[in-house]
Design a protein around this motif. Structure first.
Motif, PDB file in Angstrom:
ATOM      1  N   MET A  73     -21.556 -22.105 -54.495  1.00  0.00           N
ATOM      2  CA  MET A  73     -22.342 -22.636 -53.378  1.00  0.00           C
ATOM      3  C   MET A  73     -21.811 -23.988 -52.921  1.00  0.00           C
ATOM      4  O   MET A  73     -22.015 -24.390 -51.771  1.00  0.00           O
ATOM      5  N   ALA A  77     -20.914 -22.088 -49.296  1.00  0.00           N
ATOM      6  CA  ALA A  77     -22.326 -21.708 -49.420  1.00  0.00           C
ATOM      7  C   ALA A  77     -22.723 -20.630 -48.425  1.00  0.00           C
ATOM      8  O   ALA A  77     -23.395 -19.663 -48.777  1.00  0.00           O
ATOM      9  N   GLU A  81     -23.769 -16.947 -49.754  1.00  0.00           N
ATOM     10  CA  GLU A  81     -25.178 -16.561 -49.621  1.00  0.00           C
ATOM     11  C   GLU A  81     -25.333 -15.282 -48.812  1.00  0.00           C
ATOM     12  O   GLU A  81     -26.053 -14.360 -49.207  1.00  0.00           O
ATOM     13  N   CYS A  85     -26.623 -11.684 -50.427  1.00  0.00           N
ATOM     14  CA  CYS A  85     -27.872 -11.103 -49.925  1.00  0.00           C
ATOM     15  C   CYS A  85     -27.641  -9.712 -49.357  1.00  0.00           C
ATOM     16  O   CYS A  85     -28.449  -8.805 -49.543  1.00  0.00           O
ATOM     17  N   SER A 106     -31.628 -25.416 -58.699  1.00  0.00           N
ATOM     18  CA  SER A 106     -32.221 -26.176 -57.594  1.00  0.00           C
ATOM     19  C   SER A 106     -32.256 -25.306 -56.346  1.00  0.00           C
ATOM     20  O   SER A 106     -31.592 -24.276 -56.259  1.00  0.00           O
ATOM     21  N   VAL A 107     -33.049 -25.734 -55.367  1.00  0.00           N
ATOM     22  CA  VAL A 107     -33.272 -24.907 -54.185  1.00  0.00           C
ATOM     23  C   VAL A 107     -32.038 -24.811 -53.300  1.00  0.00           C
ATOM     24  O   VAL A 107     -31.948 -23.919 -52.458  1.00  0.00           O
ATOM     25  N   ASP A 108     -31.067 -25.718 -53.449  1.00  0.00           N
ATOM     26  CA  ASP A 108     -29.843 -25.592 -52.664  1.00  0.00           C
ATOM     27  C   ASP A 108     -28.865 -24.609 -53.295  1.00  0.00           C
ATOM     28  O   ASP A 108     -27.890 -24.216 -52.651  1.00  0.00           O
ATOM     29  N   THR A 111     -31.317 -20.368 -53.159  1.00  0.00           N
ATOM     30  CA  THR A 111     -31.976 -20.523 -51.868  1.00  0.00           C
ATOM     31  C   THR A 111     -33.090 -19.492 -51.705  1.00  0.00           C
ATOM     32  O   THR A 111     -33.235 -18.567 -52.510  1.00  0.00           O
ATOM     33  N   GLY A 112     -33.863 -19.654 -50.642  1.00  0.00           N
ATOM     34  CA  GLY A 112     -34.950 -18.723 -50.394  1.00  0.00           C
ATOM     35  C   GLY A 112     -34.474 -17.293 -50.202  1.00  0.00           C
ATOM     36  O   GLY A 112     -35.104 -16.335 -50.686  1.00  0.00           O
ATOM     37  N   LYS A 115     -33.337 -15.919 -53.621  1.00  0.00           N
ATOM     38  CA  LYS A 115     -34.493 -15.696 -54.483  1.00  0.00           C
ATOM     39  C   LYS A 115     -35.284 -14.462 -54.064  1.00  0.00           C
ATOM     40  O   LYS A 115     -35.752 -13.698 -54.906  1.00  0.00           O
ATOM     41  N   THR A 134     -38.941 -22.649 -59.769  1.00  0.00           N
ATOM     42  CA  THR A 134     -37.852 -22.172 -58.912  1.00  0.00           C
ATOM     43  C   THR A 134     -37.324 -20.835 -59.390  1.00  0.00           C
ATOM     44  O   THR A 134     -36.990 -19.956 -58.582  1.00  0.00           O
TER      45      THR A 134
END
Length: 277
Positions: A73, A77, A81, A85, A106-108, A111-112, A115, A134
């Protein structure tokens, strides 16, 4: 940490440690996934299980293991990502599964989007409740004892289960690799993950700072000439492309003065349609 497993017959490619090669391999996996969907469509199968039951040519299952997601990432990134996905959303029906690990939850990094597409999760001991939430959406991982103590949240579970992970020493890994290297194995289907230039252009996920004009820009302009208003969803349907590429096309149309500025989720006014028709 996965390089000691080089030499076992289960690997499609040797363990990849160069981050610049990972994006190309993920794109090659996406191509393999789409080829499998086409083969299943031709045979009338809905997933890999039904295809292997009805077809004499079997599809092997593929497992992708990424040891440190944070390192990827940091380098690419957006591409990483989007590729992960897409594989997570569509790959399960074709027998492609992903295992992703990171030491920095961490959220970076998680990521949403990542996740949301990885419902089964494992958390070892973390330092704070924020990291625990997280990973598994609840506290508890911050109180684990370490040394393989973990919480496992399966896709069909409502609460995480406490599990003790096993330890494998380097000597045991060497024995396992040596055993499999010397064990005769059956024919393994060749899966080519290296992609040529033309295929890479088809699978390429455009980066946000790309200055190159999209190949479908002319078709998008022709579409704008036939409509008084234009939206990203209309570009998706008519040009048969995904949302990221359609949004980038819309931005290019705005830059060259074809459509007006964005107004939330509403369709944009086509500025030049009345003067050119």
């Amino acid at each position: 940490e996965l390089t000691p497993y080089n030499g076992i017959p289960h690997l499609i490619t040797p363990v990849v440690v160069e981050t610049d090669k990972v994006v190309h391999l993920l794109k090659g996996l996406i191509r393999e996934m789409m080829d499998r969907y086409r083969r299943m469509e031709d045979s009338g199968a809905r997933n890999i299980e039904s295809f292997n039951r009805s077809s004499p040519e079997k599809m092997p299952y593929i497992v992708v293991a990424i040891d440190e997601l944070a390192d990827l990432m940091m380098t690419a990134a957006f591409d990483i990502e989007q590729s992960l996905c897409r594989l997570a959303q569509l790959g399960r029906a074709t027998g492609i599964h992903l295992i992703i690990a990171t030491q920095r939850p961490s959220v970076d990094v998680i990521t949403g989007l990542i996740k949301a597409n990885f419902p089964s999760r494992i958390s070892f001991g973390v330092t704070s409740q924020v990291d625990s939430r997280t990973i598994i959406d609840t506290t508890g991982a911050d109180k684990l004892l370490g040394k393989g103590d973990m919480l496992y949240l399966p896709i069909d579970g409502t609460r995480p289960t406490r599990v003790q992970n096993v330890f494998i020493s380097d000597a045991e890994i060497d024995k396992i690799v040596g055993f499999w290297s010397q064990t005769p194995h059956r024919y393994k289907p060749v899966i080519e993950l290296q992609i040529n230039h033309d295929t890479e252009e088809d699978l390429k996920i455009p980066t946000e700072d790309s200055s190159k004009q999209d190949a479908l820009l002319d078709k998008a302009i022709e579409l704008a000439h036939r409509h008084a208003k234009l939206s990203t969803s209309l570009l998706q349907r008519r040009l048969r492309i995904g949302y990221p590429r359609a949004a980038r096309l819309m931005d290019e149309l705005e830059d060259i003065g074809i459509v007006g500025p964005s107004d939330g989720s509403k369709s944009r006014d086509v500025i030049i349609s009345s003067s050119l028709n």
